[in-house]
Design an enzyme around this catalytic site. Structure first.
Site, PDB file in Angstrom:
ATOM      1  N   ARG A 144      48.083  46.949  30.130  1.00 35.59           N
ATOM      2  CA  ARG A 144      48.842  45.713  29.926  1.00 35.59           C
ATOM      3  C   ARG A 144      48.310  44.599  30.816  1.00 35.59           C
ATOM      4  O   ARG A 144      47.987  44.833  31.991  1.00 35.59           O
ATOM      5  CB  ARG A 144      50.334  45.955  30.216  1.00 35.59           C
ATOM      6  N   ASP A 145      48.238  43.389  30.243  1.00 29.88           N
ATOM      7  CA  ASP A 145      47.840  42.221  31.025  1.00 29.88           C
ATOM      8  C   ASP A 145      48.906  41.953  32.089  1.00 29.88           C
ATOM      9  O   ASP A 145      50.108  42.039  31.829  1.00 29.88           O
ATOM     10  CB  ASP A 145      47.670  41.006  30.103  1.00 29.88           C
ATOM     11  N   ILE A 146      48.460  41.586  33.286  1.00 27.99           N
ATOM     12  CA  ILE A 146      49.378  41.366  34.400  1.00 27.99           C
ATOM     13  C   ILE A 146      50.225  40.107  34.193  1.00 27.99           C
ATOM     14  O   ILE A 146      51.296  39.970  34.775  1.00 27.99           O
ATOM     15  CB  ILE A 146      48.574  41.293  35.727  1.00 27.99           C
ATOM     16  N   GLU A 201      37.664  34.476  32.520  1.00 26.82           N
ATOM     17  CA  GLU A 201      37.871  34.499  33.980  1.00 26.82           C
ATOM     18  C   GLU A 201      37.398  35.805  34.606  1.00 26.82           C
ATOM     19  O   GLU A 201      36.986  35.822  35.765  1.00 26.82           O
ATOM     20  CB  GLU A 201      39.354  34.274  34.304  1.00 26.82           C
ATOM     21  N   VAL A 202      37.477  36.897  33.854  1.00 23.78           N
ATOM     22  CA  VAL A 202      37.022  38.199  34.360  1.00 23.78           C
ATOM     23  C   VAL A 202      35.786  38.591  33.552  1.00 23.78           C
ATOM     24  O   VAL A 202      35.858  38.739  32.325  1.00 23.78           O
ATOM     25  CB  VAL A 202      38.123  39.271  34.215  1.00 23.78           C
ATOM     26  N   HIS A 247      36.516  42.121  27.684  1.00 20.93           N
ATOM     27  CA  HIS A 247      37.845  42.637  27.348  1.00 20.93           C
ATOM     28  C   HIS A 247      38.348  41.938  26.097  1.00 20.93           C
ATOM     29  O   HIS A 247      38.191  40.735  25.940  1.00 20.93           O
ATOM     30  CB  HIS A 247      38.829  42.436  28.496  1.00 20.93           C
ATOM     31  N   HIS A 295      41.661  40.795  24.257  1.00 15.00           N
ATOM     32  CA  HIS A 295      43.101  40.588  24.396  1.00 15.00           C
ATOM     33  C   HIS A 295      43.734  40.975  23.067  1.00 15.00           C
ATOM     34  O   HIS A 295      43.349  40.439  22.019  1.00 15.00           O
ATOM     35  CB  HIS A 295      43.423  39.105  24.636  1.00 15.00           C
ATOM     36  N   ASN A 299      37.659  36.003  25.003  1.00 11.30           N
ATOM     37  CA  ASN A 299      37.220  34.788  25.681  1.00 11.30           C
ATOM     38  C   ASN A 299      35.824  35.041  26.238  1.00 11.30           C
ATOM     39  O   ASN A 299      35.582  36.070  26.877  1.00 11.30           O
ATOM     40  CB  ASN A 299      38.189  34.429  26.807  1.00 11.30           C
TER      41      ASN A 299
END
Ligand code: 5GP
Ligand code: ZN
Length: 117
Positions: free
Chosen positions: A30-32, A96-97, A101, A103, A88
């Site tokens: 899960r995304d934080i 950003e990371v 990944h 989403h 992204n």
């Protein structure tokens, strides 16, 4: 593994995450900071910077990521009403990371594809 990479450290268990699905080659957690009622990140366990690098270097792992996206959507109850998958990529993509990944977003109508459009 890249010790400076947040998601490699999640794969290694050095940083906690709420894991919802795991295969030999992928991890879903899960995304934080969720942007929808359901917001899960799907990554290859091996480090690749972005989806373009992944597709070029390891197409089988890219396919595994997509299969895990589908499994997560099914398990999270998103398959019937639909969901959105976002990679992204790079600066304009807002990445950003820099460990690729997907989403996986859903659980409610998600509105326009891009803010303000
Ligand atoms: P990006 O902007 O690179 O596409 O997305 C990075 C995502 O990682 C963001 O949605 C952000 O909320 C999420 N994130 C950042 N740090 C952590 C963390 O430590 N744990 C988890 N589970 N998600 C994180
Ligand atoms: Zn990494």
């Amino acid at each position: 593994m890249d010790n400076t990479c947040l998601f490699c450290r999640i794969v290694a268990g050095e940083i906690p995450a709420t894991v919802v699905h795991r295969t030999e080659t992928t991890l879903a957690f899960r995304d934080i900071d969720p942007k929808a009622p359901t917001h899960v990140l799907v990554i290859p366990v091996e480090h690749y910077a972005d989806v373009a690098v992944l597709a070029e270097a390891n197409p089988a792992a890219a396919a595994d990521v997509l299969a895990t996206v589908a499994a997560v959507a099914e398990a999270e109850g998103l398959a019937g009403d639909g969901f959105r998958v976002i990679f992204n990529t790079g600066e304009h993509g807002g990445q950003e990371v820099f460990h690729v990944h997907a989403h996986v977003l859903g659980g409610a109508p998600l509105g326009p594809m891009l803010a303000g459009r």
